[in-house]
Design a protein around this motif. Structure first.
Motif, short mmCIF file in Angstrom:
data_model
loop_
_atom_site.label_atom_id
_atom_site.label_comp_id
_atom_site.label_asym_id
_atom_site.label_seq_id
_atom_site.Cartn_x
_atom_site.Cartn_y
_atom_site.Cartn_z
N VAL A 148 -28.90 2.28 -23.13
CA VAL A 148 -29.78 3.52 -23.18
C VAL A 148 -29.54 4.14 -24.38
N LYS A 149 -30.24 4.86 -25.10
CA LYS A 149 -30.12 5.52 -26.30
C LYS A 149 -30.08 7.07 -25.94
N ASP A 150 -31.27 7.28 -25.11
CA ASP A 150 -31.64 8.58 -24.82
C ASP A 150 -30.87 9.44 -23.36
N THR A 151 -30.90 10.57 -23.44
CA THR A 151 -30.46 11.13 -22.11
C THR A 151 -31.37 10.96 -21.18
N ILE A 152 -31.19 10.71 -19.87
CA ILE A 152 -31.79 10.26 -18.74
C ILE A 152 -31.77 11.55 -17.61
N LYS A 153 -32.93 12.03 -17.23
CA LYS A 153 -32.86 12.79 -16.10
C LYS A 153 -33.37 12.14 -14.73
N VAL A 154 -32.91 12.57 -13.73
CA VAL A 154 -33.37 12.07 -12.25
C VAL A 154 -34.33 13.41 -12.04
N VAL A 155 -35.57 13.05 -11.70
CA VAL A 155 -36.39 14.05 -11.47
C VAL A 155 -37.12 13.95 -10.26
N LYS A 156 -37.19 14.93 -9.55
CA LYS A 156 -38.07 15.15 -8.08
C LYS A 156 -39.00 16.25 -8.00
N ASP A 157 -40.27 15.92 -7.72
CA ASP A 157 -41.30 17.12 -7.74
C ASP A 157 -41.26 17.87 -9.05
N ASN A 158 -41.11 17.17 -10.24
CA ASN A 158 -41.22 17.78 -11.57
C ASN A 158 -40.16 18.55 -11.91
N GLN A 159 -38.95 18.41 -11.14
CA GLN A 159 -37.74 19.29 -11.10
C GLN A 159 -36.78 18.44 -11.58
N ILE A 160 -35.76 18.79 -12.34
CA ILE A 160 -34.56 17.94 -12.77
C ILE A 160 -33.58 17.89 -11.75
#
Length: 249
Positions: A148-160
């Motif tokens: 993976v090249k990009d930073t990945i975020k785990v998101v729930k209900d539009n919040q990181i």
């Protein structure tokens, strides 16, 4: 044990709803040929691939036979199989055909390997296929992937919620390659669980997940290529056309 045999399963049974087209994405034309042509041609050219099983929608069987296989002389396509409702149903139908053709005993480890590939990934290269062949003979279960090249975020209900370590993340591609009896047993098990409405199963999105949920089998990464994209949205068509035009120069 007999000499290793390598069989490609090419999946072309999707409707491609995200493409927003009346034409299934695998038949859309780029570089003057249908998208499906390119992955079939890659396996056709590889000397270690002995045959190809093409899986498509039941209403497209005749079209694939006449307008794809015969038109482009894909002599390694030995079977065109009707797929099922979901991707895992389609793969399982192909695995059953292979098991019957090869007269495989389900309880015995074989020297037969399958390479399961999305027909909507037209940028499949000989290097990728060769890597899959070499690695599956060593490890029996491998998936093609790139870091993976990009930073990945785990998101729930539009919040990181969290940020996973990028160094541990890989973007999974196809082919995904397995010893045939191993993956067929895993598919049979998962389909039985789905039919029994097992609520503990995750949403199945690739072949590796089938094996992971069967016996937690370790699966090895095989180096892929960032150009090996899956054509899913209209934007992907533009990117694939650029790649193909560049390769044809």
């Amino acid at each position: 044990m007999r000499e290793a045999k390598h069989i490609a399963i090419v999946l072309a049974a999707g409707k491609g709803s995200r493409m927003k087209s009346d034409i299934p994405k695998q038949y859309m034309v780029i570089g003057e040929k249908p998208i499906l042509y390119y992955s079939l041609q890659a396996f056709q050219k590889n000397t270690k691939i002995s045959e190809i099983i093409l899986v498509t929608r039941i209403e497209d069987l005749e079209y694939c036979k006449e307008k794809i296989v015969k038109k482009y002389n894909f002599t390694k396509v030995k079977e065109i199989v009707a797929g099922g409702k979901e991707r895992y149903n389609s793969v399982y139908e192909a695995l059953k055909v292979i098991s019957k053709k090869e007269n495989l005993n389900n309880d015995i480890k074989t020297n037969c390997y399958v390479h399961i590939h999305d027909g909507a990934r037209p940028m499949l290269t000989q290097t990728i296929i060769d890597n899959c062949i070499e690695n599956v003979e060593k490890y029996e279960a491998i998936v093609t992937a790139v870091k993976v090249k990009d930073t990945i975020k785990v998101v729930k209900d539009n919040q990181i919620e969290s940020t996973p370590d990028r160094n541990t993340l890989w973007q999974i591609q196809t082919p995904q390659s397995f010893e045939v009896n191993m993956i067929k047993s895993a598919y049979k098990d998962i389909i039985q669980k789905i039919q029994n409405k097992d609520d503990n199963l995750p949403t199945i999105t690739d072949d590796a997940m089938i094996l992971e949920n069967y016996n937690n089998r370790k699966i090895t990464i095989s180096e892929g290529d960032y150009k090996n994209i899956k054509v899913t949205t209209p934007e992907d068509i533009i990117i694939a056309e650029c790649f193909i035009a560049s390769d044809n120069k």
